[in-house]
Enzyme design. Sequence first.
Site, PDB file in Angstrom:
ATOM      1  N   THR A 187      21.304  23.036  41.983  1.00 49.17           N
ATOM      2  CA  THR A 187      20.032  23.703  41.694  1.00 49.17           C
ATOM      3  C   THR A 187      19.111  22.689  41.012  1.00 49.17           C
ATOM      4  OG1 THR A 187      21.203  25.784  41.440  1.00 49.17           O
ATOM      5  CG2 THR A 187      18.997  25.656  40.464  1.00 49.17           C
ATOM      6  N   GLU A 212      22.356  26.739  46.690  1.00 46.32           N
ATOM      7  CA  GLU A 212      23.502  27.636  46.867  1.00 46.32           C
ATOM      8  C   GLU A 212      23.264  28.933  46.088  1.00 46.32           C
ATOM      9  OE1 GLU A 212      26.271  27.583  48.804  1.00 46.32           O
ATOM     10  OE2 GLU A 212      26.318  29.592  47.950  1.00 46.32           O
ATOM     11  N   PHE A 213      23.629  30.057  46.697  1.00 43.25           N
ATOM     12  CA  PHE A 213      23.381  31.361  46.065  1.00 43.25           C
ATOM     13  C   PHE A 213      24.665  32.116  45.709  1.00 43.25           C
ATOM     14  CE2 PHE A 213      19.583  30.307  48.438  1.00 43.25           C
ATOM     15  CZ  PHE A 213      18.581  30.565  47.517  1.00 43.25           C
ATOM     16  N   LEU A 214      25.810  31.454  45.783  1.00 45.08           N
ATOM     17  CA  LEU A 214      27.061  32.196  45.519  1.00 45.08           C
ATOM     18  C   LEU A 214      27.131  32.665  44.073  1.00 45.08           C
ATOM     19  CD1 LEU A 214      29.199  30.312  43.741  1.00 45.08           C
ATOM     20  CD2 LEU A 214      29.468  29.147  45.905  1.00 45.08           C
ATOM     21  N   LYS A 215      27.890  33.752  43.880  1.00 42.21           N
ATOM     22  CA  LYS A 215      28.147  34.278  42.536  1.00 42.21           C
ATOM     23  C   LYS A 215      29.592  33.960  42.178  1.00 42.21           C
ATOM     24  CE  LYS A 215      27.395  38.569  43.816  1.00 42.21           C
ATOM     25  NZ  LYS A 215      26.999  38.376  45.216  1.00 42.21           N
ATOM     26  N   GLU A 216      29.833  33.567  40.951  1.00 40.98           N
ATOM     27  CA  GLU A 216      31.215  33.362  40.526  1.00 40.98           C
ATOM     28  C   GLU A 216      31.943  34.705  40.583  1.00 40.98           C
ATOM     29  OE1 GLU A 216      31.524  31.107  36.870  1.00 40.98           O
ATOM     30  OE2 GLU A 216      29.997  29.727  37.575  1.00 40.98           O
ATOM     31  N   CYS A 221      24.203  29.741  35.098  1.00 48.26           N
ATOM     32  CA  CYS A 221      22.994  29.666  35.925  1.00 48.26           C
ATOM     33  C   CYS A 221      21.761  30.338  35.329  1.00 48.26           C
ATOM     34  CB  CYS A 221      23.296  30.244  37.298  1.00 48.26           C
ATOM     35  SG  CYS A 221      24.498  29.230  38.200  1.00 48.26           S
ATOM     36  N   LYS A 279      20.023  28.727  32.090  1.00 52.54           N
ATOM     37  CA  LYS A 279      19.410  27.409  32.290  1.00 52.54           C
ATOM     38  C   LYS A 279      18.330  27.439  33.372  1.00 52.54           C
ATOM     39  CE  LYS A 279      22.474  25.142  35.676  1.00 52.54           C
ATOM     40  NZ  LYS A 279      21.576  25.190  36.817  1.00 52.54           N
TER      41      LYS A 279
HETATM   42  N1  LIG Z   1      28.455  27.901  39.251  1.00 51.16           N
HETATM   43  C1  LIG Z   1      27.794  28.654  40.110  1.00 51.16           C
HETATM   44  O1  LIG Z   1      28.109  29.813  40.306  1.00 51.16           O
HETATM   45  C2  LIG Z   1      26.615  28.095  40.878  1.00 51.16           C
HETATM   46  C3  LIG Z   1      26.083  28.834  41.938  1.00 51.16           C
HETATM   47  C4  LIG Z   1      24.992  28.322  42.634  1.00 51.16           C
HETATM   48  C5  LIG Z   1      24.453  27.089  42.292  1.00 51.16           C
HETATM   49  N2  LIG Z   1      24.995  26.392  41.256  1.00 51.16           N
HETATM   50  C6  LIG Z   1      24.441  25.058  40.955  1.00 51.16           C
HETATM   51  O2  LIG Z   1      25.295  24.099  41.597  1.00 51.16           O
HETATM   52  C7  LIG Z   1      25.424  22.925  40.790  1.00 51.16           C
HETATM   53  C8  LIG Z   1      26.883  22.673  40.465  1.00 51.16           C
HETATM   54  O3  LIG Z   1      27.342  23.739  39.658  1.00 51.16           O
HETATM   55  P1  LIG Z   1      28.910  23.907  39.314  1.00 51.16           P
HETATM   56  O4  LIG Z   1      29.018  25.105  38.450  1.00 51.16           O
HETATM   57  O5  LIG Z   1      29.693  23.810  40.568  1.00 51.16           O
HETATM   58  O6  LIG Z   1      29.115  22.566  38.454  1.00 51.16           O
HETATM   59  P2  LIG Z   1      30.344  22.080  37.588  1.00 51.16           P
HETATM   60  O7  LIG Z   1      29.772  21.529  36.349  1.00 51.16           O
HETATM   61  O8  LIG Z   1      31.388  23.150  37.538  1.00 51.16           O
HETATM   62  O9  LIG Z   1      30.968  20.880  38.469  1.00 51.16           O
HETATM   63  C9  LIG Z   1      30.298  19.682  38.737  1.00 51.16           C
HETATM   64  C10 LIG Z   1      31.344  18.607  39.090  1.00 51.16           C
HETATM   65  O10 LIG Z   1      30.662  17.439  39.543  1.00 51.16           O
HETATM   66  C11 LIG Z   1      31.379  16.299  39.128  1.00 51.16           C
HETATM   67  N3  LIG Z   1      30.466  15.143  39.200  1.00 51.16           N
HETATM   68  C12 LIG Z   1      29.309  14.935  38.517  1.00 51.16           C
HETATM   69  N4  LIG Z   1      28.749  13.754  38.907  1.00 51.16           N
HETATM   70  C13 LIG Z   1      29.558  13.217  39.836  1.00 51.16           C
HETATM   71  C14 LIG Z   1      29.527  12.016  40.599  1.00 51.16           C
HETATM   72  N5  LIG Z   1      28.520  11.147  40.491  1.00 51.16           N
HETATM   73  N6  LIG Z   1      30.538  11.757  41.450  1.00 51.16           N
HETATM   74  C15 LIG Z   1      31.565  12.630  41.575  1.00 51.16           C
HETATM   75  N7  LIG Z   1      31.646  13.794  40.882  1.00 51.16           N
HETATM   76  C16 LIG Z   1      30.654  14.086  40.027  1.00 51.16           C
HETATM   77  C17 LIG Z   1      31.850  16.663  37.731  1.00 51.16           C
HETATM   78  O11 LIG Z   1      32.948  15.875  37.334  1.00 51.16           O
HETATM   79  C18 LIG Z   1      32.210  18.164  37.913  1.00 51.16           C
HETATM   80  O12 LIG Z   1      33.575  18.308  38.233  1.00 51.16           O
HETATM   81  C19 LIG Z   1      24.505  23.162  39.584  1.00 51.16           C
HETATM   82  O13 LIG Z   1      23.231  22.644  39.882  1.00 51.16           O
HETATM   83  C20 LIG Z   1      24.434  24.674  39.488  1.00 51.16           C
HETATM   84  O14 LIG Z   1      23.241  25.107  38.872  1.00 51.16           O
HETATM   85  C21 LIG Z   1      26.072  26.846  40.555  1.00 51.16           C
HETATM   86  O1  LIG Z   2      23.178  44.279  36.777  1.00 51.81           O
HETATM   87  C1  LIG Z   2      23.585  43.269  36.212  1.00 51.81           C
HETATM   88  C2  LIG Z   2      24.082  42.138  36.908  1.00 51.81           C
HETATM   89  C3  LIG Z   2      24.498  41.024  36.193  1.00 51.81           C
HETATM   90  N1  LIG Z   2      24.445  41.017  34.834  1.00 51.81           N
HETATM   91  C4  LIG Z   2      24.852  39.805  34.096  1.00 51.81           C
HETATM   92  O2  LIG Z   2      24.175  38.689  34.648  1.00 51.81           O
HETATM   93  C5  LIG Z   2      24.967  37.515  34.534  1.00 51.81           C
HETATM   94  C6  LIG Z   2      25.058  36.795  35.859  1.00 51.81           C
HETATM   95  O3  LIG Z   2      25.820  37.562  36.762  1.00 51.81           O
HETATM   96  P1  LIG Z   2      25.953  37.180  38.304  1.00 51.81           P
HETATM   97  O4  LIG Z   2      24.619  36.950  38.865  1.00 51.81           O
HETATM   98  O5  LIG Z   2      26.799  38.189  38.953  1.00 51.81           O
HETATM   99  O6  LIG Z   2      26.791  35.824  38.219  1.00 51.81           O
HETATM  100  P2  LIG Z   2      26.503  34.278  38.498  1.00 51.81           P
HETATM  101  O7  LIG Z   2      27.776  33.733  39.019  1.00 51.81           O
HETATM  102  O8  LIG Z   2      25.873  33.679  37.295  1.00 51.81           O
HETATM  103  O9  LIG Z   2      25.455  34.240  39.738  1.00 51.81           O
HETATM  104  C7  LIG Z   2      24.057  34.024  39.570  1.00 51.81           C
HETATM  105  O10 LIG Z   2      23.771  32.652  39.412  1.00 51.81           O
HETATM  106  C8  LIG Z   2      24.236  31.825  40.508  1.00 51.81           C
HETATM  107  C9  LIG Z   2      23.955  30.390  40.130  1.00 51.81           C
HETATM  108  O11 LIG Z   2      22.631  30.033  40.357  1.00 51.81           O
HETATM  109  C10 LIG Z   2      23.524  32.256  41.779  1.00 51.81           C
HETATM  110  O12 LIG Z   2      23.966  31.440  42.865  1.00 51.81           O
HETATM  111  C11 LIG Z   2      23.800  33.728  42.055  1.00 51.81           C
HETATM  112  O13 LIG Z   2      23.085  34.148  43.218  1.00 51.81           O
HETATM  113  C12 LIG Z   2      23.360  34.542  40.838  1.00 51.81           C
HETATM  114  O14 LIG Z   2      23.671  35.917  41.033  1.00 51.81           O
HETATM  115  C13 LIG Z   2      26.325  37.979  33.983  1.00 51.81           C
HETATM  116  O15 LIG Z   2      26.382  37.709  32.597  1.00 51.81           O
HETATM  117  C14 LIG Z   2      26.330  39.487  34.241  1.00 51.81           C
HETATM  118  O16 LIG Z   2      27.102  40.187  33.307  1.00 51.81           O
HETATM  119  C15 LIG Z   2      23.974  42.119  34.134  1.00 51.81           C
HETATM  120  O17 LIG Z   2      23.919  42.121  32.905  1.00 51.81           O
HETATM  121  N2  LIG Z   2      23.562  43.212  34.848  1.00 51.81           N
END
Ligand SMILES: NC(=O)c1ccc[n+]([C@@H]2O[C@H](COP(=O)([O-])OP(=O)(O)OC[C@H]3O[C@@H](n4cnc5c(N)ncnc54)[C@H](O)[C@@H]3O)[C@@H](O)[C@H]2O)c1
Ligand SMILES: O=c1ccn([C@@H]2O[C@H](COP(=O)(O)OP(=O)(O)O[C@H]3O[C@H](CO)[C@@H](O)[C@H](O)[C@H]3O)[C@@H](O)[C@H]2O)c(=O)[nH]1
Length: 432
Positions: A121, A149-153, A261, A264
């Site tokens: 992001t 990427e739009f996935l949710k954990e 996410c 930040k």
């Molecule tokens: N976590 C989520 O649910 C989610 C969803 C959508 C988008 N995003 C975005 O995707 C990005 C990644 O998020 P994340 O939660 O997967 O990150 P993370 O911090 O869990 O993992 C990042 C990994 O990248 C590695 N890394 C960093 N620099 C590197 C390099 N130069 N070479 C090799 N490895 C390197 C780190 O060691 C780490 O293991 C962020 O921008 C985040 O905002 C996250």
């Molecule tokens: O109705 C709701 C839904 C969520 N939450 C809270 O919101 C936060 C985020 O939840 P969720 O969005 O399900 O999880 P993330 O894995 O952070 O996913 C968000 O952030 C990701 C990283 O950018 C995006 O890819 C996803 O589309 C976006 O949903 C959590 O603390 C939840 O408890 C609420 O309080 N109320």
Amino acid sequence: MRIAVIGTGYVGLVAGACFAGAGQDVTCVDMEPGRVAALRRGEMPLYEPGLEALVRRNHEAGRLRFTTDLPAAVAASQVVFIAVGTPMGASGGADLQYVLTAAGQIGRALRHYTVVVDKSTVPVGTADRVHAVIAQHTEHAFDVVSNPEFLKEGAALDDFLRPDRVIVGTRSERARQLMRELYAPFVGDGRALLFMDPRSAELTKYAANAMLATRISFMNDVATLCERVDADVEQVRQGMGLDPRIGSGFLQPGIGYGGSCFPKDVRALMATAHDVGLELDLLKAVEATNARQKRSLLTKALRHYGDLSQRTFAVWGLSFKPRTDDMREAPSVEIIEGLLTRGARVQCHDPVARDAARRCFADRVSYASTCYDAAEGADGLFLATEWSDFRHPDLRRLWRLMRQPVIFDGRNALDPEEARAAGFTYFGIGRG
Ligand SMILES: NC(=O)c1ccc[n+]([C@@H]2O[C@H](COP(=O)([O-])OP(=O)(O)OC[C@H]3O[C@@H](n4cnc5c(N)ncnc54)[C@H](O)[C@@H]3O)[C@@H](O)[C@H]2O)c1
Ligand SMILES: O=c1ccn([C@@H]2O[C@H](COP(=O)(O)OP(=O)(O)O[C@H]3O[C@H](CO)[C@@H](O)[C@H](O)[C@H]3O)[C@@H](O)[C@H]2O)c(=O)[nH]1
């Protein structure tokens, strides 16, 4: 197709495993040797339902490899994904150091035409910066694509394998063809694949997250109002959600949004706007409401007990949401720190976040292996994460275990009437 994914966090590992599952030849790169060694042994660096099995299957089939050798992985690939962290920087904007470092490494490693895809992001204009950094180091042709990427954990595999949309920001027809091929298995008839210019793609990601955070803060404000006027936010929520223009998703009030996410990304969008002379006041309010909401249970506890020192509290749920062990910006942390600061003892339980909690609290709290053990001798119970295990507790057993039967339900996960009938004093969010 041979692809490399740089970064094996939630995004990189899920993307790598899913592309491999679709038959691509994937090399995942991480700079942490311990993480790579563990992945090679089949050990996951994070908890995500279904991921371990998918990774193992594809690793064993030879379609998914792990390495620290970025140059070799890049040189052998047609498409390289950047999936590294973009944490909050000192001034609130996204810290791009990992993205730009990876871009430099990619530039030095290119051996032929390659599509470099930014999945992290990143703020508007980053694709141009990545392009400039790579160009400094190579004579080979390449394109930079923005593919947020739009996935949710907790639901990451499903979100990746069946996305409601895949956004691809590029002006290159060649890159577009490769991206279409790569995503074909996941987008059905292709209507979910949306091509646009890179800057719009980058902004779409932040705008979507900011919108979702806004809905949550709005509902939390409605919940606070419900408490003042003796209405029930759960009934209000249902009534609102049936309007198709509003929809029922992301209307759940609680103790604020957390995770890696929303906090930040809301801040980064405000910083982007500020840099061009625009103040996003709506998002400032979203943040302020979220901060207040994260303190709301503690405020209720202080009002109820007066003094928290020498009391013992159970905390159920530590991760920022269910089905993950991620504790980044988790509301539980604010609750626990608030209790500890006021001299209380904390006994906590989480189905999967125990290791993450140890890294956060060390021995300042005690860790129970069941939710009932956590509740033993407690003067109150804080439900901070709505894990399904917590939704239907044995209230009679809980009542016998606790010193004082008081529940602070931060997720409206319990039925207040049932809890009260079982002898509990019950505090929820936005309900009397
Ligand atoms: N976590 C989520 O649910 C989610 C969803 C959508 C988008 N995003 C975005 O995707 C990005 C990644 O998020 P994340 O939660 O997967 O990150 P993370 O911090 O869990 O993992 C990042 C990994 O990248 C590695 N890394 C960093 N620099 C590197 C390099 N130069 N070479 C090799 N490895 C390197 C780190 O060691 C780490 O293991 C962020 O921008 C985040 O905002 C996250
Ligand atoms: O109705 C709701 C839904 C969520 N939450 C809270 O919101 C936060 C985020 O939840 P969720 O969005 O399900 O999880 P993330 O894995 O952070 O996913 C968000 O952030 C990701 C990283 O950018 C995006 O890819 C996803 O589309 C976006 O949903 C959590 O603390 C939840 O408890 C609420 O309080 N109320």
